[in-house]
Design a protein around this motif. Structure first.
Motif, PDB file in Angstrom:
ATOM      1  N   PHE A  58      20.402 -17.717  94.571  1.00  0.00           N
ATOM      2  CA  PHE A  58      21.282 -18.877  94.894  1.00  0.00           C
ATOM      3  C   PHE A  58      22.786 -18.772  94.555  1.00  0.00           C
ATOM      4  O   PHE A  58      23.684 -18.924  95.552  1.00  0.00           O
ATOM      5  CB  PHE A  58      20.734 -20.150  94.027  1.00  0.00           C
ATOM      6  N   VAL A  59      23.115 -18.112  93.488  1.00  0.00           N
ATOM      7  CA  VAL A  59      24.411 -17.739  93.284  1.00  0.00           C
ATOM      8  C   VAL A  59      25.070 -16.584  94.324  1.00  0.00           C
ATOM      9  O   VAL A  59      26.130 -17.044  94.576  1.00  0.00           O
ATOM     10  CB  VAL A  59      24.544 -17.119  91.868  1.00  0.00           C
ATOM     11  N   LEU A  60      24.262 -15.708  94.600  1.00  0.00           N
ATOM     12  CA  LEU A  60      24.661 -14.792  95.791  1.00  0.00           C
ATOM     13  C   LEU A  60      25.032 -15.689  97.016  1.00  0.00           C
ATOM     14  O   LEU A  60      26.211 -15.083  97.388  1.00  0.00           O
ATOM     15  CB  LEU A  60      23.558 -13.721  96.110  1.00  0.00           C
ATOM     16  N   GLU A  61      24.567 -16.515  97.234  1.00  0.00           N
ATOM     17  CA  GLU A  61      24.469 -16.993  98.570  1.00  0.00           C
ATOM     18  C   GLU A  61      25.730 -18.209  98.554  1.00  0.00           C
ATOM     19  O   GLU A  61      26.394 -18.566  99.300  1.00  0.00           O
ATOM     20  CB  GLU A  61      23.400 -17.672  99.216  1.00  0.00           C
ATOM     21  N   HIS A  62      25.827 -18.884  97.291  1.00  0.00           N
ATOM     22  CA  HIS A  62      26.745 -20.049  97.201  1.00  0.00           C
ATOM     23  C   HIS A  62      27.835 -20.094  96.505  1.00  0.00           C
ATOM     24  O   HIS A  62      28.951 -20.931  96.747  1.00  0.00           O
ATOM     25  CB  HIS A  62      25.797 -21.285  96.810  1.00  0.00           C
ATOM     26  N   ASP A  63      27.840 -19.149  95.372  1.00  0.00           N
ATOM     27  CA  ASP A  63      29.053 -19.246  94.468  1.00  0.00           C
ATOM     28  C   ASP A  63      30.284 -18.689  95.287  1.00  0.00           C
ATOM     29  O   ASP A  63      30.194 -17.675  96.034  1.00  0.00           O
ATOM     30  CB  ASP A  63      28.743 -18.419  93.247  1.00  0.00           C
ATOM     31  N   GLU A  64      31.398 -19.353  95.120  1.00  0.00           N
ATOM     32  CA  GLU A  64      32.578 -19.148  95.533  1.00  0.00           C
ATOM     33  C   GLU A  64      33.285 -17.985  95.032  1.00  0.00           C
ATOM     34  O   GLU A  64      34.414 -17.440  95.410  1.00  0.00           O
ATOM     35  CB  GLU A  64      33.645 -20.230  95.500  1.00  0.00           C
ATOM     36  N   ASP A  65      33.122 -17.600  93.512  1.00  0.00           N
ATOM     37  CA  ASP A  65      33.623 -16.414  93.014  1.00  0.00           C
ATOM     38  C   ASP A  65      33.112 -15.243  93.180  1.00  0.00           C
ATOM     39  O   ASP A  65      32.119 -15.000  92.926  1.00  0.00           O
ATOM     40  CB  ASP A  65      33.642 -16.798  91.134  1.00  0.00           C
ATOM     41  N   PRO A  66      34.103 -14.164  93.702  1.00  0.00           N
ATOM     42  CA  PRO A  66      33.563 -12.880  94.087  1.00  0.00           C
ATOM     43  C   PRO A  66      33.044 -12.252  92.688  1.00  0.00           C
ATOM     44  O   PRO A  66      32.080 -11.330  92.581  1.00  0.00           O
ATOM     45  CB  PRO A  66      34.683 -11.987  94.583  1.00  0.00           C
ATOM     46  N   GLY A  67      33.692 -12.482  91.667  1.00  0.00           N
ATOM     47  CA  GLY A  67      33.085 -11.832  90.248  1.00  0.00           C
ATOM     48  C   GLY A  67      31.696 -12.286  89.871  1.00  0.00           C
ATOM     49  O   GLY A  67      30.999 -11.527  89.468  1.00  0.00           O
TER      50      GLY A  67
END
Length: 165
Positions: free
Chosen positions: A99-108
């Motif tokens: 989920f984080v890979l697909e949806h988080d806006e922060d590249p870090g």
């Protein structure tokens, strides 16, 4: 005012107290979990995640998942994703990392998630859900060279792993 001129006053007081103990102590553990979920201070949330990341338990995993997916502060999300490393074989943690890979806006945060999900120092095993996630990321419009490179490398390794069988 009441009888005989008596006055009743209700005072809400905030007091500070110190609790010392080991992370394994239930009271300390519960305060750290509350620190991850309930405080407005991102520094406390980061510190709580850092302390709890080496602890076992579904309560810890679930708190880290929640922070990784929903905390408004990227530093807290990165620390929570890092904390999920010890739970990376659990289905709920892997789902949260995808989920984080697909949806988080922060590249870090996304970089930390790919590093936890497919560590560079270990061979990548084929997993259809992970492969689909990596392919979705490659098809997305994201301009994140590191993430795209890691996705391509991981997919290539998965294909090689399939060729071995």
């Amino acid at each position: 005012t009441g009888e005989n001129g008596a006055v009743r006053i209700v005072v809400d007081q905030v007091s500070t107290r110190e609790i010392a103990g080991r992370v394994e102590d239930e009271d300390v553990r519960q305060l750290l979990l509350a620190g991850m979920r309930e405080t407005a201070d991102p520094g406390i949330r980061v510190d709580s995640a850092e302390i709890l990341k080496n602890q076992d338990g579904t309560d810890i995993r679930d708190a880290l998942i929640s922070s990784a997916q929903h905390d408004p502060n990227a530093a807290v999300r990165i620390k929570a994703v890092d904390g999920l490393r010890r739970f990376a074989s659990d289905a709920p943690a892997r789902q949260a990392l995808r989920f984080v890979l697909e949806h988080d806006e922060d590249p870090g945060v996304r970089s930390e998630a790919i590093n936890v999900l497919v560590p560079a120092d270990r061979p990548v095993r084929f997993n259809p859900e992970l492969a689909a996630t990596l392919e979705d990321i490659l098809r997305s419009e994201r301009q994140d060279d590191y993430l795209r490179l890691r996705c391509m490398q991981s997919l290539a390794e998965m294909k090689a792993a399939l060729d071995l069988y």
